[in-house]
Design an enzyme around this catalytic site. Structure first.
Site, PDB file in Angstrom:
ATOM      1  N   ARG A 240       0.871  -1.173   0.000  1.00 10.07           N
ATOM      2  CA  ARG A 240       0.000   0.000   0.000  1.00 10.07           C
ATOM      3  C   ARG A 240       0.911   1.226   0.000  1.00 10.07           C
ATOM      4  NH1 ARG A 240      -3.582  -2.660  -1.454  1.00 10.07           N
ATOM      5  NH2 ARG A 240      -5.561  -3.165  -0.453  1.00 10.07           N
ATOM      6  N   GLU A 269      -3.506   7.701  -4.318  1.00  7.12           N
ATOM      7  CA  GLU A 269      -3.936   7.225  -5.644  1.00  7.12           C
ATOM      8  C   GLU A 269      -5.267   7.854  -6.030  1.00  7.12           C
ATOM      9  OE1 GLU A 269      -3.956   2.947  -5.395  1.00  7.12           O
ATOM     10  OE2 GLU A 269      -1.926   2.921  -4.623  1.00  7.12           O
ATOM     11  N   HIS A 287      -1.440   0.583  -9.759  1.00  2.00           N
ATOM     12  CA  HIS A 287      -2.065  -0.370  -8.821  1.00  2.00           C
ATOM     13  C   HIS A 287      -2.735  -1.543  -9.564  1.00  2.00           C
ATOM     14  CE1 HIS A 287      -3.927  -0.713  -4.532  1.00  2.00           C
ATOM     15  NE2 HIS A 287      -3.732  -1.915  -5.065  1.00  2.00           N
TER      16      HIS A 287
HETATM   17  P1  NDP Z   1      -0.907 -11.784   4.871  1.00  5.76           P
HETATM   18  O1  NDP Z   1      -1.809 -11.357   5.979  1.00  5.76           O
HETATM   19  O2  NDP Z   1      -0.884 -13.222   4.479  1.00  5.76           O
HETATM   20  O3  NDP Z   1       0.608 -11.352   5.234  1.00  5.76           O
HETATM   21  C1  NDP Z   1       0.956 -10.143   5.817  1.00  5.76           C
HETATM   22  C2  NDP Z   1       2.415 -10.220   6.312  1.00  5.76           C
HETATM   23  O4  NDP Z   1       2.782  -8.929   6.794  1.00  5.76           O
HETATM   24  C3  NDP Z   1       2.638 -11.186   7.446  1.00  5.76           C
HETATM   25  O5  NDP Z   1       3.897 -11.806   7.285  1.00  5.76           O
HETATM   26  C4  NDP Z   1       2.666 -10.304   8.691  1.00  5.76           C
HETATM   27  O6  NDP Z   1       3.439 -10.904   9.701  1.00  5.76           O
HETATM   28  C5  NDP Z   1       3.331  -9.054   8.114  1.00  5.76           C
HETATM   29  N1  NDP Z   1       2.994  -7.848   8.873  1.00  5.76           N
HETATM   30  C6  NDP Z   1       1.750  -7.398   9.200  1.00  5.76           C
HETATM   31  N2  NDP Z   1       1.846  -6.266   9.914  1.00  5.76           N
HETATM   32  C7  NDP Z   1       3.172  -6.002  10.061  1.00  5.76           C
HETATM   33  C8  NDP Z   1       3.909  -4.976  10.716  1.00  5.76           C
HETATM   34  N3  NDP Z   1       3.292  -3.996  11.394  1.00  5.76           N
HETATM   35  N4  NDP Z   1       5.263  -5.036  10.661  1.00  5.76           N
HETATM   36  C9  NDP Z   1       5.899  -6.008  10.005  1.00  5.76           C
HETATM   37  N5  NDP Z   1       5.248  -7.005   9.351  1.00  5.76           N
HETATM   38  C10 NDP Z   1       3.910  -7.010   9.402  1.00  5.76           C
HETATM   39  O7  NDP Z   1      -1.294 -10.871   3.644  1.00  5.76           O
HETATM   40  P2  NDP Z   1      -1.076 -11.108   2.072  1.00  5.76           P
HETATM   41  O8  NDP Z   1       0.311 -11.595   1.853  1.00  5.76           O
HETATM   42  O9  NDP Z   1      -2.186 -11.907   1.509  1.00  5.76           O
HETATM   43  O10 NDP Z   1      -1.251  -9.597   1.543  1.00  5.76           O
HETATM   44  C11 NDP Z   1      -0.396  -8.574   2.040  1.00  5.76           C
HETATM   45  C12 NDP Z   1      -0.865  -7.197   1.589  1.00  5.76           C
HETATM   46  O11 NDP Z   1      -0.560  -7.012   0.218  1.00  5.76           O
HETATM   47  C13 NDP Z   1      -2.366  -6.907   1.665  1.00  5.76           C
HETATM   48  O12 NDP Z   1      -2.780  -6.602   2.975  1.00  5.76           O
HETATM   49  C14 NDP Z   1      -2.528  -5.754   0.684  1.00  5.76           C
HETATM   50  O13 NDP Z   1      -2.425  -4.514   1.329  1.00  5.76           O
HETATM   51  C15 NDP Z   1      -1.349  -5.936  -0.277  1.00  5.76           C
HETATM   52  N6  NDP Z   1      -1.833  -6.266  -1.625  1.00  5.76           N
HETATM   53  C16 NDP Z   1      -1.582  -5.410  -2.683  1.00  5.76           C
HETATM   54  C17 NDP Z   1      -2.048  -5.714  -3.948  1.00  5.76           C
HETATM   55  C18 NDP Z   1      -1.783  -4.814  -5.107  1.00  5.76           C
HETATM   56  O14 NDP Z   1      -2.609  -4.746  -6.026  1.00  5.76           O
HETATM   57  N7  NDP Z   1      -0.657  -4.140  -5.176  1.00  5.76           N
HETATM   58  C19 NDP Z   1      -2.872  -6.900  -4.208  1.00  5.76           C
HETATM   59  C20 NDP Z   1      -3.031  -7.745  -3.052  1.00  5.76           C
HETATM   60  C21 NDP Z   1      -2.538  -7.416  -1.813  1.00  5.76           C
HETATM   61  P3  NDP Z   1       3.305 -10.498  11.261  1.00  5.76           P
HETATM   62  O15 NDP Z   1       1.836 -10.375  11.556  1.00  5.76           O
HETATM   63  O16 NDP Z   1       4.007 -11.607  11.996  1.00  5.76           O
HETATM   64  O17 NDP Z   1       4.040  -9.220  11.412  1.00  5.76           O
END
Ligand code: NDP
Length: 328
Positions: A240, A269, A287
């Site tokens: 994001r 955006e 995006h």
């Molecule tokens: P997941 O929930 O499977 O993974 C998220 C990861 O981020 C986990 O490893 C989590 O680990 C880590 N994380 C969360 N919060 C934090 C933090 N504060 N600090 C460090 N690490 C953190 O999500 P997905 O992989 O399915 O998707 C990830 C994101 O990708 C979505 O939320 C979306 O915003 C973005 N996305 C963008 C797209 C685009 O069109 N460009 C399309 C699809 C998704 P932990 O909780 O242990 O920290």
């Protein structure tokens, strides 16, 4: 959680955001569909608001925040399009027994493909080289060698969830060393985990950012992280726009603090700062991480299927962590 009932009574649903065929045609006669393209349009729904029991939030640009959700006293479920749901107030939803669902998994490989493509395009200057050819310059001189290459890189993935792991698999196939940062070690992942982002930035030269948006990750890629990454540094953001301090990134690209960036997402955006648009060492995408016909159709179908499951008295297919559903 509220309970969706199975009865012959019609169920009023709101399609909130842009309408699309799978959303508009995917429900039986048991459902009555209402539409609001923007938050402003919600005000016109006053006459039916108290009947609406489910909302499909069809794009991340419409905000299902507290003031929007509070308009619907009988709301049971918000079925949100996309895996990121920082535009839906899941805390308000939990406090009001409203289930929130998202569309994970069906887009994982697509977004990982885009991250990998954006990484290679940024390093090997595909967009610049394409412009070079089209301008006719190739007929007078070969394109210069690219400074960047995947061959001599170490990648730090910021976020090792579903998509982070799919990106890791692609980097493994390309024989590129991978490490990652997340708050806790990811299960069944053998890459080195750095609980400290700065420490990881010092150990690698490339960051691929794929954490959720929202307050917890706002501006986590800041000037300090970019400095630690160093002059060979490349940042790929498919998460994001809010996760990267855009002004710090622009300054780092301008000053040579880092080498280049590939960005699919931006802070405001669809507005993209003119300074970024003028730079040659960035690749900018509007995006499009999940934006292919096949993947967007699968996401739309999952939005519909979550609502149908709920109103058939079954558990929702993909509830978010904040609103788990037990005992259905
Ligand atoms: P997941 O929930 O499977 O993974 C998220 C990861 O981020 C986990 O490893 C989590 O680990 C880590 N994380 C969360 N919060 C934090 C933090 N504060 N600090 C460090 N690490 C953190 O999500 P997905 O992989 O399915 O998707 C990830 C994101 O990708 C979505 O939320 C979306 O915003 C973005 N996305 C963008 C797209 C685009 O069109 N460009 C399309 C699809 C998704 P932990 O909780 O242990 O920290």
């Amino acid at each position: 959680m509220a309970t969706g009932s199975i009865s012959s009574e019609k169920i009023d649903l709101l399609i909130y955001g842009p309408g699309r065929p799978i959303l508009q045609n995917g429900f039986s006669d048991q459902f009555v569909l209402h539409a609001a393209e923007t938050k402003h349009d919600l005000e016109r729904l006053a006459a039916v608001a108290e009947k609406i029991r489910g909302i499909a939030v069809t794009y991340h640009t419409v905000h299902a925040d507290k003031s929007a959700l509070a308009l619907f006293p009988k709301l049971e479920i918000v079925s949100s399009f996309g895996v990121g749901y920082d535009h839906v107030d899941s805390t308000y939803a939990r406090e009001h027994n409203i289930v929130v669902t998202n569309t994970p998994d069906v887009l994982t490989e697509e977004v990982a493909d885009v991250a990998m493509g954006l990484l290679i395009a940024t390093l090997r200057e595909f967009v610049k080289a394409d412009r070079y050819l089209r301008s006719g310059l190739w007929t007078t001189q070969n394109y210069p060698l690219s400074v960047g290459s995947l061959r001599d890189r170490k990648v730090g993935i910021v976020g090792m969830g579903r998509i982070g792991q799919a990106i890791g698999r692609r980097l493994d196939a390309s024989r590129v060393p991978v490490m990652y940062h997340s708050r806790k070690p990811a299960a069944d992942v053998s890459y080195k985990n750095y609980p400290d982002l700065i420490e990881m930035a010092k150990a690698v030269d490339t960051l691929i950012v794929i954490v959720p948006g929202g307050a917890a990750t706002a501006n986590m890629i800041n000037a300090e992280v970019l400095k630690a990454l160093g002059p060979r540094g490349v940042v790929i953001n498919v998460a994001r726009g809010s996760v990267v301090d855009e002004q710090a990134l622009i300054a780092a690209l301008k000053s040579g603090t880092i080498l280049a960036a590939g960005l699919d997402v931006f802070a405001k955006e669809p507005a993209v700062p003119e300074e970024l648009r003028a730079m040659q060492n960035v690749v900018l995408l509007p995006h499009i991480g999940s934006a292919s016909v096949v993947t967007r159709n699968a996401m739309d179908q999952l939005v519909v299927d979550n609502l149908k499951a709920w109103f058939a008295g079954k558990p929702p297919l993909t509830p978010v962590a904040e609103t788990p559903v037990k005992g259905r």
